[in-house]
Design a protein around this motif. Structure first.
Motif, PDB file in Angstrom:
ATOM      1  N   ALA A  93      17.777  84.185  43.878  1.00  0.00           N
ATOM      2  CA  ALA A  93      16.769  84.789  44.686  1.00  0.00           C
ATOM      3  C   ALA A  93      16.463  86.105  45.101  1.00  0.00           C
ATOM      4  N   PRO A  94      15.455  86.914  45.245  1.00  0.00           N
ATOM      5  CA  PRO A  94      15.522  88.095  45.626  1.00  0.00           C
ATOM      6  C   PRO A  94      16.262  88.536  46.602  1.00  0.00           C
ATOM      7  N   LEU A  95      16.922  89.593  46.573  1.00  0.00           N
ATOM      8  CA  LEU A  95      17.833  90.043  48.043  1.00  0.00           C
ATOM      9  C   LEU A  95      16.968  89.742  49.218  1.00  0.00           C
ATOM     10  N   ARG A  96      15.660  90.249  49.317  1.00  0.00           N
ATOM     11  CA  ARG A  96      15.066  89.979  50.639  1.00  0.00           C
ATOM     12  C   ARG A  96      15.241  88.330  50.876  1.00  0.00           C
ATOM     13  N   VAL A  97      14.978  87.558  50.141  1.00  0.00           N
ATOM     14  CA  VAL A  97      15.118  86.376  50.753  1.00  0.00           C
ATOM     15  C   VAL A  97      16.247  85.604  50.809  1.00  0.00           C
ATOM     16  N   GLN A  98      17.223  86.361  49.985  1.00  0.00           N
ATOM     17  CA  GLN A  98      18.723  85.774  50.491  1.00  0.00           C
ATOM     18  C   GLN A  98      19.226  86.498  51.844  1.00  0.00           C
ATOM     19  N   LEU A  99      18.641  87.716  51.961  1.00  0.00           N
ATOM     20  CA  LEU A  99      19.245  88.142  53.617  1.00  0.00           C
ATOM     21  C   LEU A  99      18.203  87.319  54.432  1.00  0.00           C
ATOM     22  N   ALA A 100      17.031  87.050  54.349  1.00  0.00           N
ATOM     23  CA  ALA A 100      16.248  86.180  55.470  1.00  0.00           C
ATOM     24  C   ALA A 100      16.853  84.957  55.489  1.00  0.00           C
ATOM     25  N   ASP A 101      17.342  84.229  54.382  1.00  0.00           N
ATOM     26  CA  ASP A 101      18.094  82.684  54.406  1.00  0.00           C
ATOM     27  C   ASP A 101      19.451  83.035  55.181  1.00  0.00           C
ATOM     28  N   LEU A 102      20.037  84.089  55.030  1.00  0.00           N
ATOM     29  CA  LEU A 102      21.556  84.388  55.572  1.00  0.00           C
ATOM     30  C   LEU A 102      21.080  84.267  57.317  1.00  0.00           C
ATOM     31  N   VAL A 103      20.071  85.237  57.592  1.00  0.00           N
ATOM     32  CA  VAL A 103      19.929  85.424  59.106  1.00  0.00           C
ATOM     33  C   VAL A 103      19.264  83.974  59.666  1.00  0.00           C
ATOM     34  N   ALA A 104      18.510  83.355  58.813  1.00  0.00           N
ATOM     35  CA  ALA A 104      17.966  81.685  59.352  1.00  0.00           C
ATOM     36  C   ALA A 104      19.257  81.109  59.440  1.00  0.00           C
ATOM     37  N   ALA A 105      20.062  81.314  58.587  1.00  0.00           N
ATOM     38  CA  ALA A 105      21.313  80.400  58.683  1.00  0.00           C
ATOM     39  C   ALA A 105      22.235  80.588  60.374  1.00  0.00           C
ATOM     40  N   ARG A 106      22.412  81.967  60.314  1.00  0.00           N
ATOM     41  CA  ARG A 106      22.806  82.390  61.474  1.00  0.00           C
ATOM     42  C   ARG A 106      21.902  81.693  62.714  1.00  0.00           C
ATOM     43  N   ILE A 107      20.992  81.798  62.748  1.00  0.00           N
ATOM     44  CA  ILE A 107      20.200  81.498  63.767  1.00  0.00           C
ATOM     45  C   ILE A 107      20.525  79.772  64.124  1.00  0.00           C
ATOM     46  N   ALA A 108      20.385  79.117  62.862  1.00  0.00           N
ATOM     47  CA  ALA A 108      20.791  77.616  62.672  1.00  0.00           C
ATOM     48  C   ALA A 108      22.099  77.495  63.410  1.00  0.00           C
ATOM     49  N   ASP A 109      23.129  78.232  63.191  1.00  0.00           N
ATOM     50  CA  ASP A 109      24.474  77.870  63.560  1.00  0.00           C
ATOM     51  C   ASP A 109      24.722  78.698  65.122  1.00  0.00           C
ATOM     52  N   GLY A 110      23.797  79.203  65.511  1.00  0.00           N
ATOM     53  CA  GLY A 110      23.887  79.764  66.807  1.00  0.00           C
ATOM     54  C   GLY A 110      24.546  81.162  67.165  1.00  0.00           C
ATOM     55  N   ASP A 148      13.570  74.523  66.379  1.00  0.00           N
ATOM     56  CA  ASP A 148      12.595  73.334  66.052  1.00  0.00           C
ATOM     57  C   ASP A 148      11.882  73.427  64.750  1.00  0.00           C
ATOM     58  N   VAL A 149      11.518  74.902  64.594  1.00  0.00           N
ATOM     59  CA  VAL A 149      10.981  75.317  63.281  1.00  0.00           C
ATOM     60  C   VAL A 149      12.003  75.008  62.028  1.00  0.00           C
ATOM     61  N   LEU A 150      13.301  75.494  62.260  1.00  0.00           N
ATOM     62  CA  LEU A 150      14.283  75.312  61.179  1.00  0.00           C
ATOM     63  C   LEU A 150      14.256  73.620  61.065  1.00  0.00           C
ATOM     64  N   GLU A 151      14.368  72.956  62.014  1.00  0.00           N
ATOM     65  CA  GLU A 151      14.565  71.558  61.735  1.00  0.00           C
ATOM     66  C   GLU A 151      13.383  70.930  61.152  1.00  0.00           C
ATOM     67  N   SER A 152      12.287  71.271  61.362  1.00  0.00           N
ATOM     68  CA  SER A 152      11.156  70.819  60.764  1.00  0.00           C
ATOM     69  C   SER A 152      10.908  71.340  59.180  1.00  0.00           C
ATOM     70  N   THR A 153      11.626  72.314  59.032  1.00  0.00           N
ATOM     71  CA  THR A 153      11.597  72.816  57.461  1.00  0.00           C
ATOM     72  C   THR A 153      12.882  72.494  56.698  1.00  0.00           C
ATOM     73  N   ALA A 154      13.775  71.850  57.386  1.00  0.00           N
ATOM     74  CA  ALA A 154      15.036  71.369  56.468  1.00  0.00           C
ATOM     75  C   ALA A 154      14.639  70.546  55.509  1.00  0.00           C
ATOM     76  N   PRO A 155      15.159  70.310  54.295  1.00  0.00           N
ATOM     77  CA  PRO A 155      14.932  69.257  53.451  1.00  0.00           C
ATOM     78  C   PRO A 155      15.507  68.082  54.076  1.00  0.00           C
ATOM     79  N   GLU A 156      14.986  67.062  53.594  1.00  0.00           N
ATOM     80  CA  GLU A 156      15.488  65.705  54.167  1.00  0.00           C
ATOM     81  C   GLU A 156      16.802  65.230  53.313  1.00  0.00           C
ATOM     82  N   ALA A 157      17.617  64.776  54.144  1.00  0.00           N
ATOM     83  CA  ALA A 157      19.030  64.232  53.627  1.00  0.00           C
ATOM     84  C   ALA A 157      18.818  62.898  52.936  1.00  0.00           C
ATOM     85  N   GLY A 158      19.491  62.817  51.716  1.00  0.00           N
ATOM     86  CA  GLY A 158      19.353  61.302  51.447  1.00  0.00           C
ATOM     87  C   GLY A 158      19.761  61.296  49.877  1.00  0.00           C
TER      88      GLY A 158
END
Length: 90
Positions: free
Chosen positions: A9-26, A80-90
Motif C-alpha cells: 500500500a502507499p505510505l499515506r494509506v499505511q500511515l492512515a491504517d496505523l493511526v486507525a489501528a491506534r484509535i481501535a486499540d485505545g 463505531d465507524v471502525l466496527e462497521s467497516t471491519a471485515p467479517e470474521a469467519g
C-alpha cells in the motif's frame, strides 16, 4: 505496525491504517487529539506531505475531524465507524 517503504500500500494509506489501528486499540481515544502531522511524519520517517495525506484519508473514513488552528480530534463515534467497516470474521 510501522510503515514500510516496500509495502504494497502507499505510505499515506499505511500511515492512515496505523493511526486507525491506534484509535481501535485505545492509544488515541475518542474526543482526543492525534499527534500532529509533523509528529506523525517524524515518528514514521515519512514526509510531512505523506502525513497530511494520511490525515485526509482518516477524515474521509470518518474517524477524525479537524479543529481549525488547534488539532485533529478523534471523532466521538470513531470506534463505531471502525466496527462497521471491519471485515467479517469467519
Amino acid at each position: 505496525m510501522m510503515v514500510e517503504l516496500d509495502g504494497e500500500a502507499p505510505l499515506r494509506v499505511q500511515l492512515a491504517d496505523l493511526v486507525a489501528a491506534r484509535i481501535a486499540d485505545g492509544t488515541y481515544p475518542p474526543r482526543t487529539a492525534i499527534p500532529s502531522g509533523a509528529e506523525l511524519a517524524a515518528e514514521c520517517d515519512v514526509s510531512p506531505r505523506t502525513a497530511t495525506e494520511a490525515v485526509k484519508i482518516l477524515k474521509a473514513r470518518g474517524l477524525v475531524r479537524g479543529v481549525p488552528g488547534k488539532a485533529v480530534i478523534v471523532k466521538a463515534d470513531a470506534l463505531d465507524v471502525l466496527e462497521s467497516t471491519a471485515p467479517e470474521a469467519g
